[in-house]
Motif scaffolding. Structure first.
Motif, short mmCIF file in Angstrom:
data_model
loop_
_atom_site.label_atom_id
_atom_site.label_comp_id
_atom_site.label_asym_id
_atom_site.label_seq_id
_atom_site.Cartn_x
_atom_site.Cartn_y
_atom_site.Cartn_z
N GLY A 49 0.82 -1.22 0.00
CA GLY A 49 0.00 0.00 0.00
C GLY A 49 0.85 1.26 0.00
O GLY A 49 0.56 2.22 -0.71
N TRP A 50 1.92 1.25 0.78
CA TRP A 50 2.81 2.42 0.83
C TRP A 50 3.48 2.63 -0.52
O TRP A 50 3.54 3.76 -1.01
CB TRP A 50 3.86 2.20 1.93
CG TRP A 50 4.75 3.38 2.09
CD1 TRP A 50 4.50 4.51 2.81
CD2 TRP A 50 6.04 3.57 1.49
NE1 TRP A 50 5.56 5.37 2.71
CE2 TRP A 50 6.52 4.82 1.90
CE3 TRP A 50 6.83 2.80 0.66
CZ2 TRP A 50 7.75 5.31 1.50
CZ3 TRP A 50 8.05 3.29 0.27
CH2 TRP A 50 8.50 4.52 0.68
N VAL A 51 3.97 1.55 -1.13
CA VAL A 51 4.62 1.66 -2.45
C VAL A 51 3.63 2.18 -3.48
O VAL A 51 3.96 3.05 -4.30
CB VAL A 51 5.22 0.30 -2.87
CG1 VAL A 51 5.63 0.31 -4.34
CG2 VAL A 51 6.41 -0.05 -1.99
N ALA A 52 2.39 1.68 -3.44
CA ALA A 52 1.38 2.14 -4.38
C ALA A 52 1.06 3.62 -4.18
O ALA A 52 0.94 4.37 -5.15
CB ALA A 52 0.11 1.30 -4.24
N PHE A 79 -3.42 9.63 1.80
CA PHE A 79 -3.10 9.42 3.20
C PHE A 79 -4.26 8.74 3.93
O PHE A 79 -4.05 7.83 4.75
CB PHE A 79 -2.75 10.75 3.87
CG PHE A 79 -2.43 10.63 5.33
CD1 PHE A 79 -1.24 10.05 5.75
CD2 PHE A 79 -3.31 11.10 6.28
CE1 PHE A 79 -0.94 9.93 7.10
CE2 PHE A 79 -3.03 10.99 7.62
CZ PHE A 79 -1.84 10.39 8.04
N ALA A 80 -5.48 9.17 3.64
CA ALA A 80 -6.66 8.54 4.26
C ALA A 80 -6.78 7.08 3.84
O ALA A 80 -7.12 6.21 4.66
CB ALA A 80 -7.92 9.31 3.89
N LEU A 85 -6.19 1.28 5.19
CA LEU A 85 -5.50 0.01 4.98
C LEU A 85 -4.81 -0.45 6.26
O LEU A 85 -4.90 -1.62 6.64
CB LEU A 85 -4.48 0.13 3.85
CG LEU A 85 -3.62 -1.10 3.59
CD1 LEU A 85 -4.48 -2.26 3.09
CD2 LEU A 85 -2.52 -0.78 2.59
N LEU A 86 -4.14 0.47 6.94
CA LEU A 86 -3.46 0.13 8.19
C LEU A 86 -4.45 -0.37 9.25
O LEU A 86 -4.22 -1.39 9.89
CB LEU A 86 -2.68 1.33 8.72
CG LEU A 86 -1.96 1.13 10.04
CD1 LEU A 86 -0.87 0.07 9.92
CD2 LEU A 86 -1.38 2.43 10.52
N LEU A 87 -5.55 0.34 9.42
CA LEU A 87 -6.55 -0.08 10.41
C LEU A 87 -7.17 -1.42 10.05
O LEU A 87 -7.36 -2.28 10.92
CB LEU A 87 -7.63 0.99 10.55
CG LEU A 87 -7.21 2.27 11.25
CD1 LEU A 87 -8.34 3.29 11.21
CD2 LEU A 87 -6.81 1.99 12.68
N THR A 88 -7.47 -1.62 8.79
CA THR A 88 -8.07 -2.89 8.35
C THR A 88 -7.13 -4.06 8.58
O THR A 88 -7.54 -5.10 9.11
CB THR A 88 -8.45 -2.81 6.86
OG1 THR A 88 -9.35 -1.71 6.68
CG2 THR A 88 -9.10 -4.09 6.38
N THR A 89 -5.88 -3.91 8.21
CA THR A 89 -4.93 -5.01 8.40
C THR A 89 -4.64 -5.24 9.88
O THR A 89 -4.43 -6.37 10.29
CB THR A 89 -3.63 -4.78 7.62
OG1 THR A 89 -3.06 -3.52 7.98
CG2 THR A 89 -3.86 -4.84 6.13
#
Length: 121
Positions: A49-52, A79-80, A85-89
């Protein structure tokens, strides 16, 4: 007489393994491997996700400061999305760890299949 080596990354073993929840070393190994798979999925998903998110503005040529809706910029949207993505994972990681622990603590010989989250006997 040599003193036994202790790893800070593995729990100390007191008594026999049969007295622990889960019964045998194989059950504990299953718990550790489930944790390892969950950590790996968490890191891979967030790194991708960060790379994308970093690569998207570079590949499209659209600056992150471009307004997409009123005062909302493309960078804010990206950023949102990264935060979601961070919260979901993180939630998925927590649930998979709780499920793996419950299976291990119940003493059953259930190995978790990380691809679909189902247990197999």
């Amino acid at each position: 007489m040599e003193s036994p080596q202790h790893s800070f990354f593995e729990p100390r073993r007191h008594g026999t393994q049969a007295s622990r929840p889960g019964g045998d070393e194989n059950g504990l190994h299953t718990l550790r491997s489930a944790a390892s798979r969950s950590r790996r999925r968490f890191v891979i998903a967030n790194a991708a996700g960060w790379v994308a998110i970093v690569g998207l503005p570079v590949l499209t040529g659209i600056p992150v400061g471009t307004h997409v809706a009123g005062e909302l910029t493309a960078g804010t949207v990206l950023f949102a999305l990264q935060g979601c993505l961070l919260l979901t994972t993180a939630v998925h990681f927590d649930r998979s760890q709780q499920e793996a622990y419950r299976e291990w603590n119940s003493g059953g010989k259930v190995a978790l299949n990380s691809a679909n989250g189902e247990g197999r006997r």
